[in-house]
Design a protein around this motif. Structure first.
Motif, PDB file in Angstrom:
ATOM      1  N   SER A  17      -0.939  -3.142  17.910  1.00 48.04           N
ATOM      2  CA  SER A  17      -1.093  -4.252  18.841  1.00 48.04           C
ATOM      3  C   SER A  17      -0.853  -5.594  18.153  1.00 48.04           C
ATOM      4  CB  SER A  17      -2.496  -4.223  19.448  1.00 48.04           C
ATOM      5  OG  SER A  17      -2.656  -3.092  20.264  1.00 48.04           O
ATOM      6  N   ALA A  18      -1.397  -5.728  16.952  1.00 54.26           N
ATOM      7  CA  ALA A  18      -1.214  -6.982  16.225  1.00 54.26           C
ATOM      8  C   ALA A  18       0.254  -7.233  15.902  1.00 54.26           C
ATOM      9  CB  ALA A  18      -2.043  -6.974  14.951  1.00 54.26           C
ATOM     10  N   LEU A  19       0.952  -6.191  15.419  1.00 56.36           N
ATOM     11  CA  LEU A  19       2.354  -6.365  15.051  1.00 56.36           C
ATOM     12  C   LEU A  19       3.221  -6.606  16.283  1.00 56.36           C
ATOM     13  CD1 LEU A  19       4.601  -6.411  12.985  1.00 56.36           C
ATOM     14  CD2 LEU A  19       4.661  -3.908  13.042  1.00 56.36           C
ATOM     15  N   GLY A  20       2.983  -5.852  17.340  1.00 58.48           N
ATOM     16  CA  GLY A  20       3.766  -6.043  18.563  1.00 58.48           C
ATOM     17  C   GLY A  20       3.595  -7.434  19.140  1.00 58.48           C
ATOM     18  N   THR A  21       2.379  -7.949  19.100  1.00 52.36           N
ATOM     19  CA  THR A  21       2.127  -9.295  19.604  1.00 52.36           C
ATOM     20  C   THR A  21       2.788 -10.344  18.714  1.00 52.36           C
ATOM     21  OG1 THR A  21       0.039  -8.620  20.590  1.00 52.36           O
ATOM     22  CG2 THR A  21       0.309 -10.963  20.158  1.00 52.36           C
ATOM     23  N   LEU A  22       2.732 -10.134  17.389  1.00 51.73           N
ATOM     24  CA  LEU A  22       3.390 -11.066  16.472  1.00 51.73           C
ATOM     25  C   LEU A  22       4.885 -11.142  16.770  1.00 51.73           C
ATOM     26  CD1 LEU A  22       3.391 -12.836  13.880  1.00 51.73           C
ATOM     27  CD2 LEU A  22       3.721 -10.714  12.587  1.00 51.73           C
ATOM     28  N   ILE A  23       5.527  -9.992  16.942  1.00 55.60           N
ATOM     29  CA  ILE A  23       6.966  -9.957  17.221  1.00 55.60           C
ATOM     30  C   ILE A  23       7.282 -10.680  18.530  1.00 55.60           C
ATOM     31  CG2 ILE A  23       8.888  -8.414  17.801  1.00 55.60           C
ATOM     32  CD1 ILE A  23       7.545  -6.356  15.862  1.00 55.60           C
ATOM     33  N   SER A  24       6.480 -10.397  19.562  1.00 61.64           N
ATOM     34  CA  SER A  24       6.706 -11.037  20.864  1.00 61.64           C
ATOM     35  C   SER A  24       6.508 -12.543  20.777  1.00 61.64           C
ATOM     36  CB  SER A  24       5.766 -10.437  21.909  1.00 61.64           C
ATOM     37  OG  SER A  24       6.039  -9.068  22.110  1.00 61.64           O
ATOM     38  N   GLN A  25       5.464 -12.985  20.068  1.00 61.42           N
ATOM     39  CA  GLN A  25       5.210 -14.417  19.966  1.00 61.42           C
ATOM     40  C   GLN A  25       6.208 -15.117  19.056  1.00 61.42           C
ATOM     41  OE1 GLN A  25       1.012 -14.927  19.099  1.00 61.42           O
ATOM     42  NE2 GLN A  25       0.466 -14.528  21.228  1.00 61.42           N
ATOM     43  N   ASP A  26       6.911 -14.342  18.226  1.00 60.57           N
ATOM     44  CA  ASP A  26       8.008 -14.926  17.452  1.00 60.57           C
ATOM     45  C   ASP A  26       9.256 -15.106  18.308  1.00 60.57           C
ATOM     46  OD1 ASP A  26       6.561 -15.174  15.132  1.00 60.57           O
ATOM     47  OD2 ASP A  26       7.326 -13.353  14.191  1.00 60.57           O
ATOM     48  N   GLY A  27       9.216 -14.628  19.550  1.00 60.46           N
ATOM     49  CA  GLY A  27      10.297 -14.852  20.499  1.00 60.46           C
ATOM     50  C   GLY A  27      11.323 -13.743  20.607  1.00 60.46           C
TER      51      GLY A  27
END
Length: 457
Positions: free
Chosen positions: A199-209
């Motif tokens: 969840s943390a990694l997926g959210t980081l990737i999404s928030q990186d655009g």
């Protein structure tokens, strides 16, 4: 708790990664002092002492178990950890965690009046499971108080039943496979399940655009489970998987050494970002991916391959790439002690600290469980493990073995809160809460912490 129960992430702790959205988790993994014990147990361990003033302590002891030592005459911390194989880079910090914990335990007087010792055997990796099978059988015959390991979830799944059948408590400092939650009354871990990291990694990737994401994933419990968690989080945020997706069959076998076909296929799918979930295979994947012209700052790593690559790749290869690692970043004093113990025992400082704190806490919790139960056999450790982690609402928090032991001797319920930062062990024998570190690579191909989030299971 139902195994499919999801996690909600709420707390940004430090650094630049602003992970503010609620995260839905569902995933999996594979795939670490001073003084001497009482005279009563001096024959059970063979300590080798070295001083390390720079590490902030007068001396460390390398308290290896003597031949024939068992829980009948010692507190025996067995280990099945990666001395060889594609996770061998995790061996030194995990071994240091166990060794330093045993040294601290003995500095505080041992466990139930006898000395603690450690006996670390090789886990190998999932490409040769005969190594961990042999190590598990050896430890069963030795009747240890606890077994720390393995690093790889697939390797743990290979021998967990052997230890359970023998009623030996196993605590992994690094397993994250969801399949291991609640697997056995004798199996515990101090690392969180993969839903947390995914969840943390997926959210980081999404928030990186990034919205179109490719995966290069090896085919084992760790690789596919963690991929599923990351992919789910990305798609829930409105993104999509363009290669290596769940159910597509694009995974490669563990131990593969050439990746031209996989690199060609993933880059042809035109991803915005690529997640690499592998172990030592990463050293072959990265050069081929870089040679293809892909922007390596748009690659993401996980705990299985977040490593110091300064000696492996050309300078600048991974600059800007990011990754995640379960566990709080311990303070420098603890890192110095961990590295100091390893240097005293092995003649060199640590390069990586991954899962060192989790290995330390796994061992300390086991010793406190034995102390609470008044005996060093593994069934006593199992019966009291959750209790000393803070199972009681009225538990008094303590941060060292010595302080916690004093409270136990006073009759108090305790919550040992160690350097890994995990919450109390829950009814599936998992940490009830844990931290995930966000890291970024510099031009030197070394990673540094940029942020930390805390999540609950």
């Amino acid at each position: 708790m139902n195994r499919s129960t999801t996690a909600s992430w709420v707390k940004l702790m430090a650094g630049t990664a602003a992970l503010s959205m609620a995260l839905v988790a569902c995933g999996s993994d594979d795939g670490g002092d001073e003084g001497a014990g009482s005279e009563e147990s001096s024959s059970a361990a063979s300590p080798s002492e070295s001083s390390s003033e720079s590490a902030g302590t007068a001396s460390f002891t390398n308290d290896e178990c003597a031949s024939g030592a068992s829980s009948a005459d010692s507190f025996v911390a067995g280990g099945i950890l990666p001395l060889t194989g594609n996770l061998a880079f995790l061996g030194p910090p995990e071994i240091s965690g166990v060794g330093l914990a045993v040294s601290d335990i003995n500095a505080a007087g041992g466990v139930n009046g006898v000395q603690a010792c450690h006996d670390i055997l090789d886990s190998g990796d999932s490409t040769d499971l005969s190594i961990s099978t042999a190590s598990a059988n050896t430890l069963v015959s030795q009747k240890p108080s606890v077994v720390i390991g393995a690093a790889s979830s697939s390797v743990s799944l290979n021998f967990v039943d052997t230890l359970t059948d023998a009623k030996i408590t196993q605590v992994s400092p690094a397993n994250t496979a969801v399949d291991l939650s609640g697997y056995s009354d004798f199996y515990f871990r101090t690392a969180p399940p993969d839903g947390v990291q995914g969840s943390a990694l997926g959210t980081l990737i999404s928030q990186d655009g990034y919205t179109n994401v490719g995966f290069l994933v090896f085919n084992d419990t760790y690789g596919t489970g963690l991929r599923n968690a990351v992919e789910q989080t990305i798609t829930d945020a409105g993104g999509s998987c363009v290669y290596g997706c769940k159910g597509d069959g694009d995974e490669f076998p563990a131990g593969q050494t050439t990746f031209s076909a996989e690199v060609q296929a993933v880059t042809a799918a035109k991803p915005d970002a690529i997640v690499i979930i592998a172990f030592d295979e990463t050293k072959s994947i990265v050069p081929e991916l870089a040679a293809s012209g892909f922007d390596m700052s748009k690659t993401y790593f996980t705990d299985g391959n977040l490593s110091d690559y300064s000696a492996d790749f050309e300078e600048g290869t991974l600059e800007g790439a990011q990754g995640t690692l379960p566990g709080a970043d311990p303070d420098q004093d603890f890192k110095d002690k961990l590295s100091g113990w390893y240097e005293a025992a092995n003649g060199e400082a640590l390069k990586d600290f991954s899962y060192g704190a989790e290995s330390y806490d796994a061992t300390i919790l086991a010793a406190l469980a034995a102390a609470k139960g008044g005996a060093n056999d593994s069934q006593t450790v199992q019966a009291n493990y959750r209790a000393v982690s803070g199972e009681s609402e009225n538990a008094e928090e303590c941060n060292t073995y010595a302080d916690c032991l004093a409270l136990i001797e006073e009759g108090s319920d305790i919550r040992y809160a160690g350097p890994s930062g995990i919450g109390p062990i829950d009814d599936e024998n998992d940490p009830s809460s844990a931290f995930i570190g966000i890291y970024q690579y510099g031009a030197d191909n070394k990673y540094t912490l940029t942020g930390t989030v805390e999540g609950t299971k």
